[in-house]
Write a protein that holds these residues in place. Structure first.
Motif, mmCIF file in Angstrom:
data_model
loop_
_atom_site.group_PDB
_atom_site.id
_atom_site.type_symbol
_atom_site.label_atom_id
_atom_site.label_comp_id
_atom_site.label_asym_id
_atom_site.label_seq_id
_atom_site.Cartn_x
_atom_site.Cartn_y
_atom_site.Cartn_z
ATOM 1 N N GLY A 42 0.814 -1.218 0.000
ATOM 2 C CA GLY A 42 0.000 0.000 0.000
ATOM 3 C C GLY A 42 0.838 1.254 0.000
ATOM 4 O O GLY A 42 0.382 2.322 0.399
ATOM 5 N N HIS A 60 -2.589 5.652 1.058
ATOM 6 C CA HIS A 60 -3.589 4.636 0.687
ATOM 7 C C HIS A 60 -3.895 3.722 1.853
ATOM 8 O O HIS A 60 -3.088 3.569 2.772
ATOM 9 C CB HIS A 60 -3.088 3.816 -0.506
ATOM 10 C CG HIS A 60 -3.182 4.558 -1.802
ATOM 11 N ND1 HIS A 60 -4.368 4.719 -2.476
ATOM 12 C CD2 HIS A 60 -2.244 5.210 -2.529
ATOM 13 C CE1 HIS A 60 -4.139 5.433 -3.572
ATOM 14 N NE2 HIS A 60 -2.871 5.760 -3.625
ATOM 15 N N ASP A 62 -5.116 0.473 1.245
ATOM 16 C CA ASP A 62 -5.091 -0.922 0.800
ATOM 17 C C ASP A 62 -4.123 -0.998 -0.378
ATOM 18 O O ASP A 62 -3.548 0.011 -0.786
ATOM 19 C CB ASP A 62 -6.505 -1.358 0.387
ATOM 20 C CG ASP A 62 -6.702 -2.861 0.582
ATOM 21 O OD1 ASP A 62 -5.716 -3.608 0.458
ATOM 22 O OD2 ASP A 62 -7.836 -3.290 0.845
ATOM 23 N N ASP A 63 -3.970 -2.216 -0.946
ATOM 24 C CA ASP A 63 -3.047 -2.415 -2.060
ATOM 25 C C ASP A 63 -3.202 -1.387 -3.166
ATOM 26 O O ASP A 63 -4.302 -1.193 -3.678
ATOM 27 C CB ASP A 63 -3.317 -3.790 -2.694
ATOM 28 C CG ASP A 63 -2.421 -4.835 -2.088
ATOM 29 O OD1 ASP A 63 -1.360 -4.459 -1.599
ATOM 30 O OD2 ASP A 63 -2.784 -6.016 -2.103
ATOM 31 N N GLN A 80 -6.131 2.324 -5.797
ATOM 32 C CA GLN A 80 -6.019 1.169 -4.906
ATOM 33 C C GLN A 80 -7.215 0.237 -5.048
ATOM 34 O O GLN A 80 -8.165 0.536 -5.759
ATOM 35 C CB GLN A 80 -5.914 1.650 -3.460
ATOM 36 C CG GLN A 80 -7.181 2.340 -2.961
ATOM 37 C CD GLN A 80 -7.158 2.556 -1.450
ATOM 38 O OE1 GLN A 80 -6.297 3.225 -0.937
ATOM 39 N NE2 GLN A 80 -8.113 1.977 -0.756
ATOM 40 N N SER A 563 -0.464 -4.031 2.961
ATOM 41 C CA SER A 563 -1.847 -3.900 2.532
ATOM 42 C C SER A 563 -2.751 -4.864 3.271
ATOM 43 O O SER A 563 -3.730 -4.479 3.854
ATOM 44 C CB SER A 563 -1.934 -4.138 1.044
ATOM 45 O OG SER A 563 -1.303 -5.361 0.754
#
Length: 1973
Positions: A42, A60, A62-63, A80, A563
């Motif tokens: 992330g 961010h 998350d991934d 993301q 993430s």
């Protein structure tokens, strides 16, 4: 420090090992400063290769899966995954978030691309529709969205050489998008024959509409426009994942591990095969390339980044490596060196240097690795495998020592003992094996205590004990090395552990939350030296706790970056670093520990470099060690603003009650009463749960709020004015810096914020759509342009608005805890601060989002709740008041000072020029100097300080202060008790306003003869109020208990008060001292009343279901009324004092005799005859109508009848006060309704003389006084009445045209069905019958090359064509005869000062020059145009808006569109894709020309306002339940418009983003009824004129009807036009022409005088549908499709446009020589048209619908076939009838002269063709006919020699007959030799190719082969004209298509010499002439 507190040291991310290569592409770039930007997990990473340093972007959650580089190469956008994924645009230099884009995509953001100048960004979502969205990213605003594709999209790019063009590609498609207005329209790429349809993975754009794309098979496809033009075969061996365009050319990278460079023309330059280089390996796959100058960056599938220097391309540098795909679980650190070891499911073990940040060794194993350990001497490395084995390697050369497999399941944990002699190996089959290191790893012991897989273990320092954790949450101990379990816990009590990595045990209790049962912590590691503990969990967080932490729910610091799950975490050997590894993101993070002593400087560094949130965020866990909150704040947090039911729900609830309603409305209902009430004064101020809601306006008035009312109070005159725009509790208020505008926020499901003018009390803007349940704080910016608001939803959403435009600029989830205050930074409008329960946050705007940082409370152990905030003298200084009485001074986000200011919370604070003023719960106002050093003055609010001019009494000393403001030399203070006080600087205090305190107010009574009233409330006070103009509280008495009712005695001297504990008292009404009290009941006393006259008896009703009757004189209870089944709600005495009427909670109406209380039964008729002293009951037939339709959810809680018994007032649970005409018999009486109270109105009373009405609100604590105005219509009084919720009972009138227009159903072209009732199998689906030769076995093509037979004759006789036969290449529209008048209105306008006119037909807009007849066309619509308007503003001259038919409302391709275009250039300025399903029926421009109003045909008839230049929707609302015909802006306004339609007229205002409407109010005008309204025009002074269905015109001022112009026309008034220049008004209606009357009239500005004009059309009835006026001429459009110009001076009519009135136009015939043609239609006329003269030459009225028409071969005769079976032959020169005949009874379908002019063939619906011999004269006797035709006849063609005829029929069969015998020819070879004179058949092998694939429900209706025999044109049910080559023998032949007609083309013909094609329409009754090119 307690163990519950967070540690003081910090972690800082120092390095990330890895790169995300899997499932991502094109995610690696050089920035402008030659750094490399990419992402992993992330985190956005900026890597400086020269200095070997990394910087991180942590915005961010998350991934990250997508990345785009801005053209200037410093900014990047990253997208993301997640449920609500967002896009961040950030700066690679300073890592600041520039913009956050959110609220569009779900699931994830798959691709991103900036346009060529970097202003716009396109994104593609991962949702099921793969939504494509275009953003103005700086503003965070969506410009357009559309469904991208049904399958995955892999890449998107802007065309850098053409603006507004976007290209996307993906699974088996490529799409070319164009953006106009808010519409994104796509064309699919045509693969054609050049390449196969396949998945396209990447693309790049070049000049001249060239696009290069990489395909899955390794080819490169080159596109020009939307067509594939060439293929570069095998550019790569397999899929091309990445393509990068730069100045030198293009770079591509593929799955084959190669990178290729190409020049700008896509010729190959060089190839680099990475698999062949030193670092290469088999299976290397390239996912990303970036070519910049002489450097190339390559990212691979396996997380490596290579850098290649072009001239040394076989020596790539490996600059980043990471683990490949597969989970990463194994982590260990070297015991004596700064090294870390990781092992992963990718089967590799890697050793990393923590100093050099590099991979120093790597070894590939046979199995996936799940855990690693390094021996204590650092020599051996043990690896636990997924298959249950473990391997030991020597670290120095990675050679194997042993490989042992004793278990079947994965080894998840292994550890060497501290003395190095043992290795403990824990496996997933619940056992631990102990191996002796020195005995070559011989097994020496086993531990069998666990019942579940082993997760963690630790050795003691002396290597004698082992502690373990397992999957079932057990912690066990074993003796070593035997493995015997220790059950006696005492034995291990004092053991020293060498490491602590277990997640269970008392020392780490604190890592688990207090109350949640979770098991998401994967790993911990203790740092004994610094006493901190680090944990890794499933939520991607690394957390830092104190060690040990014994209490659950300890505080922590958390760090984001990973993430998903963080699988393992370890301290380095010297505790300098923490290493954490991510399972799914397979990355290794290295964090530096910043010890406490350095953390101060560190924080300042950190501020510069990333989100503090992730560094200094104190935990979210429960704050166990924080002191109790102050009681007042605690109380406030308990308040619930949710309602069971909101006012917004009323319409839906009413819809549900429709049947009830219809039953009721069939009866005639009483009108509402004539009198009305107006709000006059309100006692009350909302202080108990609001702060800082009290201000001085510009004029020195005071503005505040209570209930649903904004109040502007003039203290000099003691009068109040009200803003009544809200419909529920207002809970916050702010004032504009100029002190003239007010902003208020209310409670409601979709909460509204109103910004209104304090002087005019009119809304300027209403902001909705972003807050749920309520708005608890608002604040204006210093420049007054912006507004910040905070919602009451669970996230306390913060929104920043541009309030004038009503646009949301940015929003963010504020905090899980309640926010009390929001303040915008006065110096920097992009910054703001919010504060509330235990937090303060500093926010910075970033595009559509806000980034926030929590205030850092430093060493203050307690985090305080902050109640108020002000900014100081710089943009960094913030002062906040806390719940403990301190003032904190903040600089940036650090506390620099605290000052003790008050005892108890500081609720209010105000900044002055040179200092501050604060107010607190202690009731003291304090003035401070400008640095909060000195307290300058204090004011205590005490009764003793009250000045004599006070309007009331102070209830207690030192009330809690909730609001303070300064101005006009005074301090204004609002208190919790509902008082507003004004303090003079010298000290005296004046009380200005007061009301009840918190608690419901129920008790109310008015004095029998004085203007005073009494109230009693749950706040335990009884109060007496003066109703005379002094409006103050006269007396107050505190009660021991709260009360619910009160009553004056008939002489007014005593006052009875019922209390909530079942007791009641009688007090002296002057002194309020007790006279007597009783306590007989337990429950509430709910009503209390003295008997009339002397007041001898007192009836006391209680919730114990009884009414007690007391004799006042003797002070005894003399009777009890029993028999009620529920609590008593109301009671009333009759005039004699002998009878009591009682209502109960079970809705019973009971009667009791007084004083004994004996029940009586009285029937309804008798009840009405009883003379009641008072009527406050709510049941019974005389008030049946007061109960609303939705009475299940709302109760009528009170009523009161005037003394003249005419008007009944009620109060209900919705906060409505309603007036009814008494008696209210029958259900759902009509009423007038007033909103001011917020929720339930608990009691209502008229004063003794009916002059005033007093109402009390329950929870809103107010006492409201209303004046009773007996004739309510003298001034415009705002009331709206429920009758408006159902249609009025009157009938709205009838007219056939109106009914047809109302019921018409528009379908889009794509869904049209056949024009004719055909049957059978369509030609393109028929099986071909074998020819005779085939039957005889002769193979086609086997004929001898030289045939002795005659050559095959021509298919078609080619006549009168020039010398050279050339095929026709193209058609262009040259002329259009047609105007859509039958169902559209106001659609003919003058342009260019009357030289041109503009109108529409079918799907084209037509600009027609009056003098020359020359036409030009707007052809961009895809379906029928339904409305047209011209922009009247000089700045936008010749700007036209047209709206079309549509289908869906889901914004897909068939959604209705509005086009805004230039009449001169025909250029489209904007396309608006609307949510109006079905179509757009009306458009109107505003006064400035910038706004456009549109009305939809959807079931809600939605009204939308657009900013058309930007393509943005400003506001939208459902317009009405029934059809709206017209909506128009007032010609002088941008905010007001009027809509008219079926039985309604509405007056709209739009403020900000909200549309508000008032229904037309008919008032008391005689004979006024709400008719169907058809047209609207405007006059000065807010006059509006509406034309009705009956011919009257209604004149309105604002929304009140002021007069009626009766019979302005005899029939419906369909159209009205306001001339802007002189204000004169033109009306058009439906009239029979007469001497004095006319269908068009010109009126003066007030519609008093008029002049009528007759239209000389010769029709029996003129119906005018459109009028327009310019320079002394009036332009008229009629229902009969004529456009006429009328001169005002001489009334002369000039018909400009003629056409058929009704279609289809079946008959069409072109003259054999001249450019003229005939048309015949359903309207019973045949018309002759001249193409060169561009006009109609003549018309013949036949009296019957005509079906077909034909010229004779010489052009001297015309045959016309009729619908009734008759046909007529005319002589052309004289138009006289030569002959006529009727041999059939059904319609004639086609009629033809034979080429020899001898025969006439007539084909009919009776499945027959009749032959007539014309040489026998005009008797026309039939000589024969064709039999055995299976279906009706469609088309007839003669052969060139007149011996044969071919017939196409309704069963898709083509037949050939002999002429004149009528015998069928079946011999195929004979048919093939016939040469035809004409070809109009749609059937036959020669034209099989004209049938297209999508004709399953539709047909080709007509065809015509050109005179040259080289082309055929067709017309079909989709309204397409198509041009094919002839003959057209291949199925689905290639063609060109032309779209202009509506659905269904009836006929089509070539003119002589093939100069033109004429097509005639079905639905659109239009004739189009196309020029052949």
């Amino acid at each position: 420090m307690a163990d519950g507190a967070a540690p003081n040291c910090h972690l800082r991310l120092e390095w990330v090992y890895g790169y995300r290569g899997h499932q991502c592409r094109n995610n690696l770039y050089y920035t402008a400063s030659k750094e490399i930007v990419y992402f992993v997990a992330g985190v956005g990473v900026v890597y400086n290769t020269r200095e070997h340093k990394q910087k991180f972007f942590l915005g961010h959650s998350d991934d990250i899966i997508s990345l785009a580089l801005h053209p200037e190469r410093t900014l990047v956008a990253t997208g993301q995954v997640g449920k609500e994924p967002h896009i961040c645009v950030w700066d690679t230099y300073n890592l600041q978030t520039i913009s956050i884009l959110k609220d569009v995509h779900t699931h994830g953001v798959a691709c991103l691309a900036f346009d060529h100048d970097g202003q716009r960004l396109v994104s593609i979502g991962l949702d099921s529709k793969n939504t494509i969205c275009v953003w103005d990213w700086k503003k965070g605003r969506v410009l357009a969205t559309a469904a991208g594709h049904i399958d995955r999209i892999f890449d998107v790019s802007w065309d850098l050489h053409q603006p507004n063009k976007i290209i996307s590609c993906g699974v088996k498609h490529i799409k070319f998008w164009s953006l106009c207005g808010n519409a994104l329209t796509a064309k699919r790429g045509v693969f054609g024959k050049t390449g196969e349809l396949q998945t396209i993975l990447c693309l790049a754009c070049a000049r001249d509409e060239i696009t290069y794309s990489g395909a899955l098979n390794g080819d490169i496809y080159v596109w020009k426009g939307i067509n594939l033009v060439r293929t570069v075969h095998s550019a790569h061996g397999s899929g091309i994942f990445s393509m990068n365009a730069c100045e030198e050319g293009f770079a591509t990278g593929g799955r084959d591990g190669c990178v290729r460079l190409w020049d700008l023309n896509f010729q190959p330059i060089t190839l680099i095969d990475l698999r062949e280089t030193d670092q290469g390996y088999r299976g290397l796959s390239v996912r990303s390339v970036c070519w910049q100058g002489d450097h190339i960056l390559v990212g691979t599938q396996d997380s490596e980044i290579f850098e290649i220097v072009v001239h040394e391309r076989n020596k790539p540098f490996l600059i980043m490596q990471g683990h490949c795909e597969g989970e990463l679980w194994a982590l260990a650190v070297h015991p004596t060196k700064p090294l870390a070891v990781t092992g992963s499911d990718d089967r590799s073990v890697r050793i990393w240097s923590l100093i050099d940040h590099a991979l120093i060794a790597r070894c590939n194993m046979e199995e996936a690795i799940r855990c690693v350990a390094v021996s204590s001497d650092g020599i051996h490395l043990a690896l636990g495998m997924k298959d249950g084995s473990f391997t030991v390697l020597r670290i120095r050369d990675m050679t194997e020592v042993v490989h042992i497999k004793d278990r079947k399941e994965a080894i998840h944990e292994l550890k060497y003992s501290p003395d190095g002699s043992y290795l403990a190996v824990g496996s997933n089959d619940s056992s631990i094996d102990i191996y002796g290191v020195l005995q070559r790893y011989k097994k020496v012991g086993e531990c069998f205590g666990s019942l579940s897989f082993i997760t963690h273990m630790d050795w003691s320092t002396d290597s004698k004990y082992l502690q373990t954790n397992d999957g079932s949450g057990k912690r066990l101990f074993y003796n070593m090395p035997s493995g015997k379990e220790i059950t006696n816990k005492e034995e291990v009590k004092d053991v020293q552990w060498a490491t602590w990595t277990c997640v269970l045990g008392p020392e780490v209790n604190g890592i688990w939350p207090k109350y949640l049962d979770v098991n998401g912590i994967n790993s911990v590691d203790a740092n004994f030296k610094d006493q901190v503990l680090v944990t890794a969990d499933d939520y991607g967080l690394v957390k830092l706790f104190r060690y040990p932490c014994f209490k659950r729910g300890a505080k922590f610091k958390k760090y984001i970056g990973h993430s998903a799950h963080v699988t393992n975490v370890r301290w380095s050997y010297d505790y300098q670093w923490v290493l954490s590894i991510g399972g799914a993101d397979h990355s290794v993070f290295q964090w530096q520990l910043i010890p406490e002593r350095k953390s101060k400087e560190f924080l300042h560094i950190v501020l510069q470099e990333s989100f503090v949130d992730s560094n200094s965020d104190q935990s979210d866990s429960d704050q166990s060690d924080v002191p109790e909150l102050d009681s007042e704040i605690e109380q406030e947090l308990q308040i619930n603003y949710h309602r069971q039911i909101y006012k917004e729900d009323l319409p839906q609830l009413k819809e549900k009650c429709k049947e009830k309603r219809q039953a009721a409305t069939s009866k005639k209902r009483e009108k509402p009463p004539d009198s009305s009430v107006r709000l006059h004064f309100v006692h009350g101020y909302r202080g108990y749960d609001c702060r800082n809601n009290l201000f001085y306006t510009q004029t020195g008035e005071i503005v505040y709020h209570v209930a649903a009312v904004g109040i502007v109070y003039n203290r000099q005159q003691n009068i109040q004015r009200f803003y009544l725009g809200h419909d529920d509790d207002i809970v916050c208020l702010a004032i504009h810096p100029l002190k003239d505008y007010i902003s208020t926020g209310q409670v409601s499901r979709d909460s509204a914020i109103h910004i209104w003018d304090a002087e005019l009390l009119k809304p300027l803007s209403i902001l909705k759509g972003h807050h749920q349940f309520g708005v608890c704080a608002v604040d204006f910016s210093a420049d007054g342009k912006r507004l910040a608001s905070v919602g009451l939803d669970e996230n306390h959403t913060i929104v920043l608005w541009d309030w004038k435009k009503g646009e949301k600029l940015s929003s963010v989830r504020g905090s899980a805890e309640k926010i009390f205050v929001v303040k915008l930074n006065p110096y920097i409008p992009d910054k703001l601060v919010t504060a509330g329960i235990k937090h303060i946050k500093f926010w910075q705007r970033a595009g559509g989002g806000l980034t926030g940082r929590k205030g850092y409370f430093g060493n203050l152990r307690k985090i305080e709740t902050i109640m108020c905030v002000v900014y100081g003298w710089t943009d960094e200084m913030v002062f906040s008041g806390t719940s403990t009485g301190d003032v904190y001074i903040w600089k940036d986000m650090f506390i620099i000072k605290r000052i003790k200011a008050h005892d108890g919370p500081v609720f209010s604070m105000h900044a002055l020029e040179k200092g501050f003023v604060t107010g607190g719960k202690d009731g003291v106002v304090v003035l401070w100097d400008d640095s909060f050093e000195r307290c300058l003055k204090t004011y205590s609010i005490k009764r003793s300080a009250l000045a004599p001019g006070s309007k009331g009494l102070l209830l207690e000393d030192n009330p809690s202060i909730r609001a303070i403001t300064l101005g006009h030399g005074h301090i204004l203070v609002g208190t919790k008790n509902g008082e507003i006080l004004e303090i003079e600087k010298s000290g005296p205090i004046t009380l200005l306003v007061q009301g009840h305190m918190e608690g419901e107010v129920w008790g109310l009574d008015v004095h029998p003869h004085l203007p005073i009233c009494a109230t009693v409330s749950d706040d335990k006070t009884l109060r007496i109020w003066d109703l005379s103009p002094s409006h103050c509280m006269l007396a107050v008495r505190k009660l021991k208990k709260s009360g619910r009712c009160c009553c004056f005695s008939p002489d007014g001297k005593s006052l009875a008060v019922g209390l909530n504990d079942g007791s009641f008292l009688i007090v002296n009404s002057d002194t309020l001292e007790d006279l007597v009290s009783f306590h007989h009941r337990k429950e509430h006393i709910s009503d209390i009343k003295f008997s009339p006259g002397s007041g001898k008896y007192l009836a006391v009703a209680s919730h114990d279901n009884f009414v007690d009757i007391y004799n006042i004189m003797s002070s005894k209870r003399v009777g009890i009324c029993k028999g009620a089944s529920s609590y008593i709600t109301h009671l009333d005495w009759d005039k004699r004092g002998k009878l009591l009427q009682v209502n109960t909670g079970a809705k019973e109406q009971l009667f009791f005799e007084a004083p004994r209380g004996k029940p009586q039964i009285i029937n309804n008729a008798e009840v009405d005859k009883v003379d009641w002293t008072s009527w406050t009951c709510v049941l019974g037939t005389s008030c049946e109508g007061i109960w609303p339709m939705v009475s299940e959810v709302t109760d009528v809680s009170a009523s009161c009848l005037t003394s003249n018994k005419k008007v009944l007032v009620t109060g209900d649970d919705f906060g409505f006060v309603k007036l009814f005409r008494y008696p209210v018999k029958g259900k759902y009486g009509k009423f007038k309704r007033y909103v001011a109270h917020s929720t339930h109105v608990t009691n209502v009373r008229w004063t003794h003389d009916d002059g005033l009405l007093v109402t009390v609100g329950g929870p809103d604590t107010t006492v409201m006084i209303w004046t009773h105005e007996l004739d309510g219509y003298k001034q415009a009084i705002q009331y709206d009445s429920e009758e408006s919720d159902f249609d009025s009972d009157e009938d709205g009138g009838y007219d056939s045209d109106v009914t047809r227009e109302n019921e018409i159903n528009y379908t889009i072209r794509a869904l049209t069905t056949s024009l004719r009732p055909m049957s059978g199998i369509k030609p393109h689906l028929q099986q071909k019958e074998p020819s005779q030769e085939e039957r005889q076995g002769i193979v086609r093509g086997s004929r001898p090359p030289v045939s002795r037979a005659l050559p095959q004759p021509e298919k078609l006789q080619t006549n009168n064509v020039g010398k050279k036969k050339k095929p026709i290449e193209d058609l262009t529209l040259a002329l259009a005869f047609g105007y859509r008048g039958n169902d559209c209105r106001n659609n003919v306008h003058y342009l260019n000062d009357g030289t041109d006119i503009i109108y529409h037909t079918a799907s084209i807009g037509i600009v027609h020059n009056i003098a020359t007849g020359f036409q030009s066309f707007y052809l961009e619509h895809t379906d029928d145009i339904l409305c047209l308007t011209v922009n009247q503003h000089p700045k936008f001259q010749k700007i036209i808006a047209t709206g079309q038919v549509g289908d869906s409302s889901d914004m897909s391709g068939t959604a209705p569109l509005i086009h805004i275009w230039d009449a001169t250039t025909k250029q489209t300025h904007s396309v608006l894709r609307c949510y109006h399903s079905k179509g757009v029926c009306c458009v109107s421009f505003s006064a400035t020309g910038k706004l456009l109003l549109s009305v939809g045909l959807d079931p809600q008839y939605t009204i939308t306002v657009w900013r058309w230049q930007e393509g943005t929707k400003v506001a939208s609302k459902s317009g009405h339940t029934k059809r709206i015909f017209v909506a128009e802006f007032r010609p002088d306004s941008d905010t007001q418009f009027v809509s008219v339609g079926m039985k309604h007229v509405r007056f709209w205002t739009f403020a900000g983003k909200a549309l508000q409407s008032k229904k037309g109010n008919l008032g008391s005008i005689e004979d006024a009824r709400m008719q169907t309204m058809l047209a609207v025009a405007f006059g000065a002074n807010n006059l509006t004129f509406t034309g009705t269905i009956s011919g009257d015109v209604y004149v309105w001022r604002e929304h009140l009807l002021v007069r009626i112009v009766a019979k302005a026309h005899n029939g419906p008034v369909f159209t009205m036009y306001t001339t802007l220049r002189d204000g004169l008004i033109v009306t058009g209606g439906k009239e029979r022409p007469s001497k004095e009357g006319g269908a068009v009239k010109l009126w003066d500005q007030e519609l008093k005088r008029c002049r009528a004009f007759r239209l000389e059309t010769g029709q029996a009835m003129d119906t005018v549908r459109s009028v327009c006026r310019c320079k002394g001429k009036i332009l008229v459009g009629t229902r009969n499709a004529e456009i006429i110009e009328v001169g005002e001076k001489n009334a002369a009519c000039n018909i400009l446009i003629n056409n058929h009135m009704d279609g289809p136009i079946w008959g069409l015939s072109t003259h054999p020589i001249k450019d003229i043609f005939l048309s015949a239609a359903e309207d019973g006329t045949v018309r002759l048209w001249d193409i060169t003269e561009k006009k109609m030459l003549n018309k013949v009225n036949l009296g019957h619908p005509a079906r077909t028409v034909a010229y004779s071969p010489e052009g001297d005769m015309v045959a016309i076939g009729m619908k009734n079976g008759e046909f007529i032959i005319l002589v052309v020169t004289s138009l006289t009838i030569w002959g006529k005949k009727r041999d059939r009874r059904s319609a004639i379908q086609d009629i033809k002269f034979s080429p020899s002019s001898q025969y006439l063939a007539v084909g009919t619906c009776e499945n027959a063709i009749d032959f007539y011999d014309l040489t026998l004269g005009p008797a026309l006797n039939r000589i024969s006919y064709c039999r055995d035709i299976a279906s009706f006849v469609l088309q007839i063609d003669f052969s060139a020699d007149s011996n044969y005829i071919q017939v196409s029929t309704g069963s898709y069969k083509r037949l050939v007959y002999e002429v004149p015998l009528g015998k069928q020819v079946t011999e195929q070879s004979q048919i093939e030799r016939i040469t035809w004179a004409t070809w109009t058949s749609i059937l036959g092998d020669e034209v099989i190719g004209i049938w297209s694939r999508n004709l399953d429900k539709a047909d080709v209706n007509c065809a015509c082969v050109s005179h040259s025999g080289l082309n055929v044109v067709t017309g079909d049910d989709f309204g397409l004209v198509k041009l094919f080559d002839f003959p057209c023998t291949e199925k689905f032949a290639k063609h060109k298509k032309y779209l202009s007609h509506s659905a269904q083309i009836a006929n089509i013909k070539f003119t002589s010499g093939d100069r033109y094609v004429v097509s005639s329409g079905g639905q659109d009754c239009s004739l189009f002439v196309w020029k052949c090119l």
